[in-house]
Design an enzyme around this catalytic site. Sequence first.
Site, PDB file in Angstrom:
ATOM      1  N   ALA A  65       0.870  -1.174   0.000  1.00 14.54           N
ATOM      2  CA  ALA A  65       0.000   0.000   0.000  1.00 14.54           C
ATOM      3  C   ALA A  65       0.905   1.222   0.000  1.00 14.54           C
ATOM      4  O   ALA A  65       2.054   1.150   0.445  1.00 14.54           O
ATOM      5  CB  ALA A  65      -0.881  -0.008   1.245  1.00 14.54           C
ATOM      6  N   GLY A 111       0.422  -4.980   0.890  1.00 12.35           N
ATOM      7  CA  GLY A 111      -0.762  -5.022   0.038  1.00 12.35           C
ATOM      8  C   GLY A 111      -0.511  -5.722  -1.294  1.00 12.35           C
ATOM      9  O   GLY A 111      -1.441  -6.239  -1.908  1.00 12.35           O
ATOM     10  N   GLU A 114      -0.860  -9.289  -0.494  1.00  7.98           N
ATOM     11  CA  GLU A 114      -2.294  -9.481  -0.205  1.00  7.98           C
ATOM     12  C   GLU A 114      -3.113  -9.519  -1.496  1.00  7.98           C
ATOM     13  O   GLU A 114      -4.062 -10.288  -1.609  1.00  7.98           O
ATOM     14  CB  GLU A 114      -2.786  -8.377   0.746  1.00  7.98           C
ATOM     15  CG  GLU A 114      -2.229  -8.577   2.165  1.00  7.98           C
ATOM     16  CD  GLU A 114      -2.489  -7.403   3.085  1.00  7.98           C
ATOM     17  OE1 GLU A 114      -2.105  -6.263   2.705  1.00  7.98           O
ATOM     18  OE2 GLU A 114      -3.063  -7.597   4.166  1.00  7.98           O
ATOM     19  N   GLU A 134       4.440  -5.250   7.398  1.00  5.24           N
ATOM     20  CA  GLU A 134       3.689  -4.190   8.085  1.00  5.24           C
ATOM     21  C   GLU A 134       4.151  -3.931   9.517  1.00  5.24           C
ATOM     22  O   GLU A 134       4.181  -2.788   9.960  1.00  5.24           O
ATOM     23  CB  GLU A 134       2.185  -4.511   8.079  1.00  5.24           C
ATOM     24  CG  GLU A 134       1.496  -4.268   6.744  1.00  5.24           C
ATOM     25  CD  GLU A 134       1.587  -5.429   5.774  1.00  5.24           C
ATOM     26  OE1 GLU A 134       2.393  -6.361   6.006  1.00  5.24           O
ATOM     27  OE2 GLU A 134       0.858  -5.399   4.772  1.00  5.24           O
TER      28      GLU A 134
HETATM   29  N1  COA Z   1       4.582   3.082  -0.549  1.00  5.80           N
HETATM   30  C1  COA Z   1       4.978   4.247  -1.090  1.00  5.80           C
HETATM   31  N2  COA Z   1       6.089   4.377  -1.826  1.00  5.80           N
HETATM   32  C2  COA Z   1       6.830   3.280  -2.035  1.00  5.80           C
HETATM   33  C3  COA Z   1       6.481   2.037  -1.489  1.00  5.80           C
HETATM   34  C4  COA Z   1       5.292   1.958  -0.718  1.00  5.80           C
HETATM   35  N3  COA Z   1       4.856   0.806  -0.183  1.00  5.80           N
HETATM   36  N4  COA Z   1       7.425   1.125  -1.829  1.00  5.80           N
HETATM   37  C5  COA Z   1       8.322   1.782  -2.577  1.00  5.80           C
HETATM   38  N5  COA Z   1       7.974   3.082  -2.701  1.00  5.80           N
HETATM   39  C6  COA Z   1       8.677   4.153  -3.429  1.00  5.80           C
HETATM   40  C7  COA Z   1       9.894   4.653  -2.664  1.00  5.80           C
HETATM   41  O1  COA Z   1       9.508   5.599  -1.686  1.00  5.80           O
HETATM   42  C8  COA Z   1      10.710   5.237  -3.780  1.00  5.80           C
HETATM   43  O2  COA Z   1      10.137   6.494  -4.136  1.00  5.80           O
HETATM   44  P1  COA Z   1      11.074   7.811  -4.378  1.00  5.80           P
HETATM   45  O3  COA Z   1      11.988   7.401  -5.493  1.00  5.80           O
HETATM   46  O4  COA Z   1      10.110   8.874  -4.739  1.00  5.80           O
HETATM   47  O5  COA Z   1      11.809   8.037  -3.085  1.00  5.80           O
HETATM   48  C9  COA Z   1      10.438   4.301  -4.944  1.00  5.80           C
HETATM   49  O6  COA Z   1       9.224   3.635  -4.635  1.00  5.80           O
HETATM   50  C10 COA Z   1      11.527   3.263  -5.151  1.00  5.80           C
HETATM   51  O7  COA Z   1      11.693   2.550  -3.935  1.00  5.80           O
HETATM   52  P2  COA Z   1      13.099   2.377  -3.183  1.00  5.80           P
HETATM   53  O8  COA Z   1      12.815   2.140  -1.726  1.00  5.80           O
HETATM   54  O9  COA Z   1      14.007   3.508  -3.529  1.00  5.80           O
HETATM   55  O10 COA Z   1      13.638   1.037  -3.872  1.00  5.80           O
HETATM   56  P3  COA Z   1      14.680  -0.002  -3.240  1.00  5.80           P
HETATM   57  O11 COA Z   1      15.075  -0.892  -4.362  1.00  5.80           O
HETATM   58  O12 COA Z   1      15.744   0.704  -2.488  1.00  5.80           O
HETATM   59  O13 COA Z   1      13.834  -0.859  -2.180  1.00  5.80           O
HETATM   60  C11 COA Z   1      11.885  -2.055  -1.359  1.00  5.80           C
HETATM   61  C12 COA Z   1      12.766  -1.696  -2.583  1.00  5.80           C
HETATM   62  C13 COA Z   1      10.665  -2.788  -1.889  1.00  5.80           C
HETATM   63  C14 COA Z   1      12.681  -2.959  -0.411  1.00  5.80           C
HETATM   64  C15 COA Z   1      11.469  -0.761  -0.613  1.00  5.80           C
HETATM   65  O14 COA Z   1      10.928   0.125  -1.549  1.00  5.80           O
HETATM   66  C16 COA Z   1      10.449  -0.967   0.480  1.00  5.80           C
HETATM   67  O15 COA Z   1      10.797  -1.466   1.541  1.00  5.80           O
HETATM   68  N6  COA Z   1       9.178  -0.561   0.253  1.00  5.80           N
HETATM   69  C17 COA Z   1       8.148  -0.601   1.237  1.00  5.80           C
HETATM   70  C18 COA Z   1       7.647  -1.992   1.426  1.00  5.80           C
HETATM   71  C19 COA Z   1       6.591  -2.035   2.504  1.00  5.80           C
HETATM   72  O16 COA Z   1       6.841  -1.827   3.666  1.00  5.80           O
HETATM   73  N7  COA Z   1       5.361  -2.359   2.079  1.00  5.80           N
HETATM   74  C20 COA Z   1       4.262  -2.524   2.966  1.00  5.80           C
HETATM   75  C21 COA Z   1       3.457  -1.314   3.039  1.00  5.80           C
HETATM   76  S1  COA Z   1       2.115  -1.520   4.181  1.00  5.80           S
END
Ligand code: COA
Length: 259
Positions: A65, A111, A114, A134
């Site tokens: 999400a 999400g 999910e 989460e």
């Molecule tokens: N919500 C909002 N933005 C998200 C996102 C999320 N769940 N997951 C990734 N993004 C965005 C990042 O903020 C980043 O945006 P920016 O370039 O404007 O700063 C972009 O997507 C790229 O992500 P980034 O984190 O730079 O890539 P990465 O390769 O370093 O890491 C992940 C990849 C998937 C490990 C990392 O993005 C992450 O941990 N995301 C969140 C996962 C999460 O907790 N999901 C559950 C949500 S309830």
Amino acid sequence: MYTNITTSQNNAITKIIINRPSKLNALNKETIQELHAAFRVADLDADTKVIIITGSGEKAFVAGADISEFADFSVSEGGKLAAKGQELLFDFVANLSTPVIAAVNGFALGGGLELAMAAHFRIASDTAKMGLPEVSLGVIPGYGGTQRLPQLVGKGRAMEMIMTAGMIDANQALSYGLVNHVTTLDELMPLAEKLAGKIIRNSTVAIGAAIKSVNAAYQDGVNGFNVEVEQFGNCFGTEDFKEGTTAFLEKRKANFPGK
Ligand code: COA
């Protein structure tokens, strides 16, 4: 027509592709609305017999999400976010009578996992990574993850994945039964299409009845065996049943009218 997703229809398959690669296809409110609309259109489309959902790009199915949208939510806003999402997308997909295959092409987190779990079954590329992170954000899965993950992988494995907030790779997901097949990223869509091709040959009406019956096993206060009996009986009133049995007896391939 859509901003955050693309859809295409060909050979009785509708593909829905989540297309916010700069945010790793994270599900914001608008994307959830668009997905709801696209799934609804595909389900009502008589020419669509299977729906495939995947993410655009090589990195993510859906990275969760959209965290930026709910970071300042109150208790009641948080509750509403989960309820609305479940109604519009996750329960909606799980209960469609058109089969939905999730082709997990990269990160499927929160999400995203999910959504993949709401699909009727899942396949993954060998680059995929899945998890429910989460609790690392101080929240719990709110789009059905605490319910569907234990159903798919068992309570102990689900508890470990949820508590550690860690990710598993595609082969571990395969050994858990979370995905049915693992292949290379290049072969992921061809495999989804091949599986869809096998489904398409069969009666759509019977498949819808089967989905309803299988889902009944997971509904509180519903006796799935009774639902099966009722759905089984209903099949005898369909044109598909007449065609399927007649074709068998005439030693030819069935040509189901889908009614
Ligand atoms: N919500 C909002 N933005 C998200 C996102 C999320 N769940 N997951 C990734 N993004 C965005 C990042 O903020 C980043 O945006 P920016 O370039 O404007 O700063 C972009 O997507 C790229 O992500 P980034 O984190 O730079 O890539 P990465 O390769 O370093 O890491 C992940 C990849 C998937 C490990 C990392 O993005 C992450 O941990 N995301 C969140 C996962 C999460 O907790 N999901 C559950 C949500 S309830």
